[in-house]
Design a protein around this motif. Structure first.
Motif, PDB file in Angstrom:
ATOM      1  N   GLY A 214       0.812  -1.213   0.000  1.00  0.00           N
ATOM      2  CA  GLY A 214       0.000   0.000   0.000  1.00  0.00           C
ATOM      3  C   GLY A 214       0.844   1.260   0.000  1.00  0.00           C
ATOM      4  N   VAL A 215       1.940   1.244   0.770  1.00  0.00           N
ATOM      5  CA  VAL A 215       2.843   2.393   0.799  1.00  0.00           C
ATOM      6  C   VAL A 215       3.478   2.596  -0.573  1.00  0.00           C
ATOM      7  N   ALA A 216       3.926   1.500  -1.195  1.00  0.00           N
ATOM      8  CA  ALA A 216       4.549   1.600  -2.526  1.00  0.00           C
ATOM      9  C   ALA A 216       3.537   2.081  -3.572  1.00  0.00           C
ATOM     10  N   LEU A 217       2.336   1.518  -3.526  1.00  0.00           N
ATOM     11  CA  LEU A 217       1.315   1.907  -4.498  1.00  0.00           C
ATOM     12  C   LEU A 217       0.841   3.336  -4.265  1.00  0.00           C
ATOM     13  N   GLY A 218       0.875   3.758  -3.005  1.00  0.00           N
ATOM     14  CA  GLY A 218       0.427   5.098  -2.665  1.00  0.00           C
ATOM     15  C   GLY A 218       1.286   6.207  -3.242  1.00  0.00           C
ATOM     16  N   GLN A 219       2.493   5.883  -3.705  1.00  0.00           N
ATOM     17  CA  GLN A 219       3.348   6.902  -4.304  1.00  0.00           C
ATOM     18  C   GLN A 219       2.821   7.364  -5.661  1.00  0.00           C
ATOM     19  N   VAL A 220       1.969   6.538  -6.270  1.00  0.00           N
ATOM     20  CA  VAL A 220       1.508   6.857  -7.621  1.00  0.00           C
ATOM     21  C   VAL A 220      -0.007   6.814  -7.775  1.00  0.00           C
ATOM     22  N   SER A 221      -0.728   6.285  -6.774  1.00  0.00           N
ATOM     23  CA  SER A 221      -2.165   6.094  -6.954  1.00  0.00           C
ATOM     24  C   SER A 221      -2.906   6.285  -5.638  1.00  0.00           C
ATOM     25  N   PHE A 222      -4.168   6.735  -5.757  1.00  0.00           N
ATOM     26  CA  PHE A 222      -5.032   6.883  -4.588  1.00  0.00           C
ATOM     27  C   PHE A 222      -5.375   5.532  -3.961  1.00  0.00           C
ATOM     28  N   SER A 223      -5.340   4.465  -4.761  1.00  0.00           N
ATOM     29  CA  SER A 223      -5.757   3.153  -4.267  1.00  0.00           C
ATOM     30  C   SER A 223      -4.788   2.581  -3.234  1.00  0.00           C
ATOM     31  N   GLY A 224      -3.615   3.205  -3.066  1.00  0.00           N
ATOM     32  CA  GLY A 224      -2.672   2.728  -2.066  1.00  0.00           C
ATOM     33  C   GLY A 224      -3.249   2.753  -0.666  1.00  0.00           C
ATOM     34  N   LEU A 225      -4.070   3.754  -0.371  1.00  0.00           N
ATOM     35  CA  LEU A 225      -4.671   3.859   0.958  1.00  0.00           C
ATOM     36  C   LEU A 225      -5.560   2.664   1.253  1.00  0.00           C
ATOM     37  N   LEU A 226      -6.339   2.230   0.261  1.00  0.00           N
ATOM     38  CA  LEU A 226      -7.227   1.082   0.455  1.00  0.00           C
ATOM     39  C   LEU A 226      -6.422  -0.182   0.735  1.00  0.00           C
ATOM     40  N   VAL A 227      -5.334  -0.376  -0.002  1.00  0.00           N
ATOM     41  CA  VAL A 227      -4.490  -1.559   0.207  1.00  0.00           C
ATOM     42  C   VAL A 227      -3.845  -1.510   1.589  1.00  0.00           C
ATOM     43  N   ALA A 228      -3.314  -0.326   1.955  1.00  0.00           N
ATOM     44  CA  ALA A 228      -2.674  -0.185   3.265  1.00  0.00           C
ATOM     45  C   ALA A 228      -3.683  -0.376   4.399  1.00  0.00           C
ATOM     46  N   PHE A 229      -4.896   0.153   4.230  1.00  0.00           N
ATOM     47  CA  PHE A 229      -5.934  -0.010   5.252  1.00  0.00           C
ATOM     48  C   PHE A 229      -6.266  -1.492   5.446  1.00  0.00           C
ATOM     49  N   THR A 230      -6.416  -2.212   4.327  1.00  0.00           N
ATOM     50  CA  THR A 230      -6.688  -3.649   4.404  1.00  0.00           C
ATOM     51  C   THR A 230      -5.546  -4.373   5.120  1.00  0.00           C
ATOM     52  N   GLY A 231      -4.302  -3.984   4.787  1.00  0.00           N
ATOM     53  CA  GLY A 231      -3.153  -4.590   5.450  1.00  0.00           C
ATOM     54  C   GLY A 231      -3.129  -4.314   6.938  1.00  0.00           C
ATOM     55  N   GLY A 232      -3.503  -3.091   7.324  1.00  0.00           N
ATOM     56  CA  GLY A 232      -3.548  -2.757   8.740  1.00  0.00           C
ATOM     57  C   GLY A 232      -4.571  -3.579   9.490  1.00  0.00           C
ATOM     58  N   VAL A 233      -5.766  -3.737   8.908  1.00  0.00           N
ATOM     59  CA  VAL A 233      -6.824  -4.528   9.550  1.00  0.00           C
ATOM     60  C   VAL A 233      -6.400  -5.981   9.682  1.00  0.00           C
ATOM     61  N   VAL A 234      -5.841  -6.541   8.600  1.00  0.00           N
ATOM     62  CA  VAL A 234      -5.441  -7.954   8.610  1.00  0.00           C
ATOM     63  C   VAL A 234      -4.322  -8.196   9.620  1.00  0.00           C
ATOM     64  N   SER A 235      -3.281  -7.357   9.595  1.00  0.00           N
ATOM     65  CA  SER A 235      -2.151  -7.563  10.499  1.00  0.00           C
ATOM     66  C   SER A 235      -2.548  -7.353  11.957  1.00  0.00           C
ATOM     67  N   PHE A 236      -3.387  -6.349  12.228  1.00  0.00           N
ATOM     68  CA  PHE A 236      -3.776  -6.106  13.616  1.00  0.00           C
ATOM     69  C   PHE A 236      -4.690  -7.213  14.132  1.00  0.00           C
ATOM     70  N   THR A 237      -5.525  -7.773  13.243  1.00  0.00           N
ATOM     71  CA  THR A 237      -6.326  -8.927  13.632  1.00  0.00           C
ATOM     72  C   THR A 237      -5.421 -10.090  14.025  1.00  0.00           C
TER      73      THR A 237
END
Length: 462
Positions: A214-237
Motif C-alpha cells: 500500500g505504501v509503494a502503491l500510494g506513491q503513484v495512486s489513490f488506491s494505495g490507501l485502500l491496500v494499506a488499510f486492508t493490510g492494517g486490519v489484517v495484520s492487527f487482527t
C-alpha cells in the motif's frame, strides 16, 4: 449470577449509546445541511457523515465485543468450581454453556436498551442547547429514527457472541474439578493451540506485505490507501489473535522495570503467572491506544509532508493544515471513546481477578502484608498492565499511522520521501497521561475489595 455483569451492561450501554448518538447526530447535521439554502441541494454532506458514523460505530462495537469477550472469560474462570459441581450432579457442558450464552443475551439487551435512550437523549439535549444559543437553526427533525436500532441490534448480537466465545472454557470443565479451586491456568499450563498461533502468524505476515504494498502503491495512486488499510486490519487482527504470544512477554519486560520491592515483585509475578487473565485485561486497551495513535500519527505525518511541500506552492496547500488539525481533534475524540470502553473492561477484569484470589490475598495478610502493601501491589499490577498496553499501542499505532500517511502520497504533489514521520506530541502526552490516570482509577475498587477481607475470613473461603 447477573451480579457479575455490571461492567458488561455498562460496556454494552456505552457502545449502544455511542452508536445512537452518532446516528442521531449525523441525521441532525444532515437535516441542518438540507435546510441551509446554500448546501440544501447537495447530498455529499449526508453521505460523508453516514460513512464516518458507520466506521466509528464499527470501532465502538468491536472494542465492546473484545472487552465483553474478555469479561465473560474471566467470569467463567471464576465459576469453574461451581460449574464442575453442577456437572457432578448431572448437568452437561452444553447446558452450562447455554446458561452463560443466555446471560450474554440478557446483558446485551439491557445495555443496548439503556444506551439507545441515553444516546438519543444526549443528542436531543445538545440540540436544544444549540438552538437556545442560536447555534442551530429551526428545522424539522424526528428523533424516532428507526436507524438507531441498528447499533442496538449489533450490540446485542456481539454481546451474545462474546458470551458464547467467552464460555468456551466450560467445555473443558470436568466434574472432578469440583474438588479443586477455581483458578486460571498458570503460565506452564497455558498452551494456545498451534492452529491459532499459526493463523495469527499468517495474518501478521500477510497484513505486513499489504501494508508495504500500500505504501509503494500510494506513491503513484489513490488506491494505495485502500491496500494499506486492508493490510492494517489484517495484520492487527493477527496481533489480537496472537496476543497470547506477545503480551505475556511484554509484561515480563515491563515487570522488571517496576522495581525490586516485595510488592513490585509479587505484582510482576502475578501478571505473568496467569497470562490468559493478563492478556484479556490488556487487549482492549491495546486496541484503543493503537487506534488513537494511528489516526494521530497518520494525520501529523501527512501534515508535515504537506507543510514541507507548501514551500513551493503555498496557494495549493492553503487551509490544509487547519483542516488536518480539526480532523485530528475530531478523530481523537471519537476513537477515544473506545479507550473509555477498554478502561471499564480493565477495571472489571482487575476486580474479578481480586475476587478470585481472595484466599491468596488472605494468606499474604496472614504472613504480615499490611493493607497499604496490598494496595501498592494491586496498583503495581494495574500499572504493569496499562504500561504494557500503552507502550505496545504507541509502537503499533506509529507504524500503522506512518504507513497510512505515506499511502496517501499519491493524493498530493511534490511530497517528501518515505523517511518522513510526524509525532503528535500533545496527543501522545494525553495518551500517556490517560494511562497513568487509568492506572490509579483501575486499582481503586480492586484494592478496596482486597483490603476489606479479614485474613482469617479469606483463608476460610471454599
Amino acid at each position: 449470577m447477573m451480579r457479575d455483569h455490571g461492567a458488561g451492561v455498562l460496556v454494552a450501554a456505552l457502545s449502544s449509546a455511542f452508536g445512537a448518538a452518532l446516528i442521531q447526530g449525523t441525521g441532525l447535521l444532515d437535516a441542518a445541511a438540507r435546510a441551509d439554502p446554500v448546501t440544501g441541494g447537495s447530498t455529499t454532506v449526508g453521505v460523508l457523515l453516514q460513512i464516518t458514523s458507520t466506521v466509528f460505530i464499527a470501532i465502538a462495537v468491536y472494542s465492546g465485543a473484545v472487552v465483553t469477550t474478555n469479561t465473560f472469560s474471566v467470569i467463567v474462570a471464576g465459576r469453574v468450581r461451581q460449574i464442575a459441581l453442577r456437572r457432578l450432579l448431572g448437568s452437561t457442558a452444553r447446558a452450562e454453556r447455554g446458561a452463560v450464552a443466555r446471560e450474554g443475551l440478557a446483558v446485551g439487551a439491557i445495555g443496548a436498551g439503556i444506551g439507545l435512550l441515553v444516546g438519543s437523549g444526549a443528542v436531543a439535549a445538545i440540540a436544544g442547547a444549540a438552538r437556545a444559543f442560536d447555534v442551530l437553526g429551526a428545522f424539522p427533525y424526528s428523533y424516532l429514527n428507526p436507524e438507531i436500532l441498528l447499533p442496538g441490534v449489533a450490540v446485542v448480537l456481539t454481546t451474545w457472541i462474546a458470551a458464547v466465545i467467552g464460555s468456551r472454557r466450560v467445555l473443558a470443565v470436568t466434574p472432578m474439578q469440583a474438588l479443586g479451586g477455581a483458578e486460571e491456568q498458570s503460565e506452564d499450563e497455558s498452551r494456545a493451540s498451534a492452529l491459532r498461533s499459526a493463523a495469527a502468524l499468517v495474518l501478521v505476515v500477510l497484513g505486513t506485505l499489504l501494508l508495504v504494498g500500500g505504501v509503494a502503491l500510494g506513491q503513484v495512486s489513490f488506491s494505495g490507501l485502500l491496500v494499506a488499510f486492508t493490510g492494517g486490519v489484517v495484520s492487527f487482527t493477527g496481533i489480537v489473535l496472537g496476543a497470547h504470544l506477545v503480551i505475556p512477554r511484554a509484561l515480563r519486560i515491563v515487570g522488571r522495570l517496576m522495581g525490586g520491592s516485595a510488592t513490585a515483585r509479587l505484582a510482576a509475578e502475578n501478571a505473568i503467572r496467569y497470562p490468559q487473565r493478563s492478556t484479556r485485561s490488556t487487549i482492549g486497551l491495546l486496541v484503543a491506544v493503537t487506534l488513537i495513535t494511528t489516526f494521530g500519527v497518520a494525520l501529523r505525518t501527512f501534515g508535515d509532508m504537506v507543510e514541507t511541500a507548501a514551500g513551493d506552492d503555498p496557494a495549493y496547500y492553503a487551509g490544509i493544515e487547519t483542516m488536518l488539525l480539526t480532523v485530528t481533534v475530531v478523530f481523537s475524540v471519537l476513537t477515544g471513546f473506545s479507550a473509555v470502553i477498554a478502561g471499564v473492561g480493565l477495571v472489571n477484569s482487575l476486580s474479578l481477578g481480586v475476587l478470585q484470589r481472595t484466599r491468596e490475598l488472605g494468606l499474604l495478610r496472614a504472613l504480615g502484608f499490611s493493607a497499604r502493601q496490598l494496595r501498592r501491589m494491586i496498583l503495581a499490577e494495574s500499572g504493569q498492565l496499562v504500561l504494557t498496553a500503552v507502550a505496545l499501542g504507541l509502537v503499533l499505532g506509529t507504524v500503522y499511522g506512518w504507513a497510512g500517511a505515506h499511502s496517501l502520497v499519491g493524493a498530493a504533489r511534490d511530497m517528501p520521501g518515505l523517511l518522513t514521520i510526524g509525532l503528535p506530541w500533545p496527543l501522545l502526552a494525553v495518551v500517556v497521561g490517560g494511562g497513568l490516570l487509568l492506572t490509579l482509577v483501575a486499582s481503586v475498587a480492586p484494592a478496596r475489595r482486597a483490603t476489606r477481607v479479614a485474613p482469617i475470613e479469606a483463608l476460610g473461603v471454599e
